[in-house]
Motif scaffolding. Structure first.
Motif, PDB file in Angstrom:
ATOM      1  N   PRO A   1       0.852  -1.170  -0.046  1.00 40.81           N
ATOM      2  CA  PRO A   1      -0.042  -0.167  -0.041  1.00 40.81           C
ATOM      3  C   PRO A   1       0.615   1.329   0.148  1.00 40.81           C
ATOM      4  CG  PRO A   1      -0.004  -1.074   2.260  1.00 40.81           C
ATOM      5  CD  PRO A   1       0.582  -2.067   1.220  1.00 40.81           C
ATOM      6  N   SER A   2       2.198   1.246   0.419  1.00 39.63           N
ATOM      7  CA  SER A   2       3.025   2.312   0.235  1.00 39.63           C
ATOM      8  C   SER A   2       4.154   1.984  -0.242  1.00 39.63           C
ATOM      9  CB  SER A   2       3.185   2.905   1.593  1.00 39.63           C
ATOM     10  OG  SER A   2       3.807   2.055   2.484  1.00 39.63           O
ATOM     11  N   GLN A   3       4.823   3.351  -0.626  1.00 34.51           N
ATOM     12  CA  GLN A   3       6.389   3.132  -1.172  1.00 34.51           C
ATOM     13  C   GLN A   3       7.347   2.520  -0.039  1.00 34.51           C
ATOM     14  OE1 GLN A   3       6.952   7.387  -1.917  1.00 34.51           O
ATOM     15  NE2 GLN A   3       5.497   7.407  -3.656  1.00 34.51           N
ATOM     16  N   GLU A   4       6.999   3.019   1.002  1.00 36.38           N
ATOM     17  CA  GLU A   4       8.138   2.639   2.465  1.00 36.38           C
ATOM     18  C   GLU A   4       7.788   1.074   2.468  1.00 36.38           C
ATOM     19  OE1 GLU A   4       5.558   5.053   2.563  1.00 36.38           O
ATOM     20  OE2 GLU A   4       7.135   6.691   2.359  1.00 36.38           O
ATOM     21  N   LEU A   5       6.789   0.621   2.447  1.00 38.65           N
ATOM     22  CA  LEU A   5       6.428  -0.840   2.619  1.00 38.65           C
ATOM     23  C   LEU A   5       7.091  -1.569   1.573  1.00 38.65           C
ATOM     24  CD1 LEU A   5       5.505  -3.245   4.431  1.00 38.65           C
ATOM     25  CD2 LEU A   5       3.613  -2.750   3.586  1.00 38.65           C
ATOM     26  N   ALA A   6       6.632  -1.272   0.383  1.00 39.30           N
ATOM     27  CA  ALA A   6       7.219  -1.862  -1.026  1.00 39.30           C
ATOM     28  C   ALA A   6       8.929  -1.860  -0.912  1.00 39.30           C
ATOM     29  CB  ALA A   6       6.922  -1.215  -2.268  1.00 39.30           C
ATOM     30  N   MET A   7       9.323  -0.784  -0.291  1.00 37.52           N
ATOM     31  CA  MET A   7      11.046  -0.890  -0.419  1.00 37.52           C
ATOM     32  C   MET A   7      11.554  -1.753   0.821  1.00 37.52           C
ATOM     33  SD  MET A   7      12.149   0.542  -3.124  1.00 37.52           S
ATOM     34  CE  MET A   7      13.705   0.494  -2.529  1.00 37.52           C
ATOM     35  N   GLN A   8      10.780  -1.774   1.806  1.00 37.45           N
ATOM     36  CA  GLN A   8      11.268  -2.834   3.102  1.00 37.45           C
ATOM     37  C   GLN A   8      10.834  -4.187   2.535  1.00 37.45           C
ATOM     38  OE1 GLN A   8       8.717  -1.901   6.503  1.00 37.45           O
ATOM     39  NE2 GLN A   8       9.263  -3.954   7.178  1.00 37.45           N
ATOM     40  N   ILE A   9       9.809  -4.525   1.892  1.00 33.23           N
ATOM     41  CA  ILE A   9       9.616  -5.810   1.135  1.00 33.23           C
ATOM     42  C   ILE A   9      10.711  -6.124   0.440  1.00 33.23           C
ATOM     43  CG2 ILE A   9       8.115  -7.407  -0.294  1.00 33.23           C
ATOM     44  CD1 ILE A   9       5.778  -5.426   1.108  1.00 33.23           C
ATOM     45  N   THR A  10      10.883  -5.340  -0.618  1.00 37.94           N
ATOM     46  CA  THR A  10      12.114  -5.460  -1.733  1.00 37.94           C
ATOM     47  C   THR A  10      13.487  -5.728  -0.901  1.00 37.94           C
ATOM     48  OG1 THR A  10      11.050  -4.048  -3.257  1.00 37.94           O
ATOM     49  CG2 THR A  10      13.334  -4.554  -3.510  1.00 37.94           C
TER      50      THR A  10
ATOM     51  N   VAL B   1      14.841  -8.945  -8.040  1.00 42.93           N
ATOM     52  CA  VAL B   1      13.809  -8.197  -7.440  1.00 42.93           C
ATOM     53  C   VAL B   1      13.741  -6.821  -7.932  1.00 42.93           C
ATOM     54  CG1 VAL B   1      14.634  -8.105  -5.322  1.00 42.93           C
ATOM     55  CG2 VAL B   1      12.016  -7.674  -5.364  1.00 42.93           C
ATOM     56  N   THR B   2      12.761  -6.278  -8.190  1.00 43.52           N
ATOM     57  CA  THR B   2      12.915  -4.815  -8.833  1.00 43.52           C
ATOM     58  C   THR B   2      11.689  -4.298  -8.121  1.00 43.52           C
ATOM     59  OG1 THR B   2      13.954  -5.371 -10.690  1.00 43.52           O
ATOM     60  CG2 THR B   2      12.604  -3.187 -10.776  1.00 43.52           C
ATOM     61  N   PRO B   3      11.862  -3.017  -7.509  1.00 45.66           N
ATOM     62  CA  PRO B   3      10.856  -2.217  -6.772  1.00 45.66           C
ATOM     63  C   PRO B   3      10.296  -1.595  -8.072  1.00 45.66           C
ATOM     64  CG  PRO B   3      12.915  -1.196  -6.230  1.00 45.66           C
ATOM     65  CD  PRO B   3      13.141  -2.650  -6.908  1.00 45.66           C
ATOM     66  N   ILE B   4       8.855  -1.095  -8.036  1.00 40.10           N
ATOM     67  CA  ILE B   4       8.065  -0.304  -9.034  1.00 40.10           C
ATOM     68  C   ILE B   4       7.175   0.372  -8.114  1.00 40.10           C
ATOM     69  CG2 ILE B   4       6.338  -0.371 -10.881  1.00 40.10           C
ATOM     70  CD1 ILE B   4       9.369  -1.434 -11.430  1.00 40.10           C
TER      71      ILE B   4
ATOM     72  N   ILE C   1      10.879 -11.081  -9.857  1.00 41.64           N
ATOM     73  CA  ILE C   1      10.125 -10.681  -8.825  1.00 41.64           C
ATOM     74  C   ILE C   1       9.814  -8.992  -8.887  1.00 41.64           C
ATOM     75  CG2 ILE C   1       9.558 -10.316  -6.304  1.00 41.64           C
ATOM     76  CD1 ILE C   1      11.275 -12.909  -6.092  1.00 41.64           C
ATOM     77  N   VAL C   2       8.771  -8.666  -8.810  1.00 40.01           N
ATOM     78  CA  VAL C   2       8.432  -7.176  -9.114  1.00 40.01           C
ATOM     79  C   VAL C   2       7.498  -6.893  -7.708  1.00 40.01           C
ATOM     80  CG1 VAL C   2       7.054  -5.395 -10.048  1.00 40.01           C
ATOM     81  CG2 VAL C   2       8.456  -6.899 -11.192  1.00 40.01           C
ATOM     82  N   VAL C   3       7.973  -5.857  -6.814  1.00 37.64           N
ATOM     83  CA  VAL C   3       7.227  -5.449  -5.886  1.00 37.64           C
ATOM     84  C   VAL C   3       6.868  -3.872  -6.051  1.00 37.64           C
ATOM     85  CG1 VAL C   3       7.458  -5.042  -3.133  1.00 37.64           C
ATOM     86  CG2 VAL C   3       8.563  -6.830  -4.392  1.00 37.64           C
TER      87      VAL C   3
END
Length: 175
Positions: A33-42, A56-59, A78-80
């Motif tokens: 749901p957020s940029q911060e969480l996506a980066m943490q998951i990545t 893995v790539t953050p988008i 993997i795309v997050v």
């Protein structure tokens, strides 16, 4: 290797990563749901991807879209990402969904709200009809009880609240 994480990310990442074929295009999409969480998951997934030759790539929204499109040309397995940016790159035909085996909707209680639910449903509609859907949430809100009507799947619910005595701290080791 020791990684500190609550365990939720690895609870879905490990079993899904096991099915991924290296060098075979994007096969797993994780929505946050957020940029911060996506980066943490990545960051959590990236440490484990290195061990099995996956990328893995953050988008995420707010980041340079041209750089993200360049990274997608390398066909990460993997795309997050955040739903808005992921859908934008699907529509631009930069993120290909034809090999995606699984879509994870992390923090589903937040991603299935009135604003983001239509985006998530559109993303899922671009995947193959037999794509595996996984919904993860730290809370049990009423919105989660409608997954079957929005996505056409009856979810298997795994509630670990009564068994979890970690208080949010778990150390993961790989030997």
């Amino acid at each position: 290797m020791c990684i500190r994480d609550s365990g939720k990310t690895l609870a879905y990442a490990w079993p899904l990563m096991e099915k991924i074929v290296p060098q075979n295009g994007t096969q797993l999409v994780v929505l946050a749901p957020s940029q911060e969480l996506a980066m943490q998951i990545t960051d959590v997934i990236r440490d484990w991807c290195k061990l099995v030759d996956l990328r893995v790539t953050p988008i995420i929204g707010g980041a340079n879209v041209k750089r993200q499109m360049e990274k997608l040309k390398k066909h990460p397995e993997i795309v997050v990402g955040t739903p808005g940016r992921v859908l934008n790159l699907i529509h631009k035909r930069k993120l290909k969904m034809h090999k995606v085996q699984a879509i994870v909707i992390d923090e589903a209680d937040r991603l299935l709200d009135e604003e983001k639910l239509p985006l998530c449903r559109k993303i899922v509609s671009h995947a193959l009809s037999d794509v595996q859907l996984a919904f993860f949430s730290a809370t049990d809100g009423p919105i989660l009880h409608h997954i079957h009507q929005w996505f056409g799947v009856e979810p298997q619910i795994c509630d670990v609240r009564e068994k979890d005595d970690s208080h949010g701290h778990v150390d993961h080791y790989l030997i």
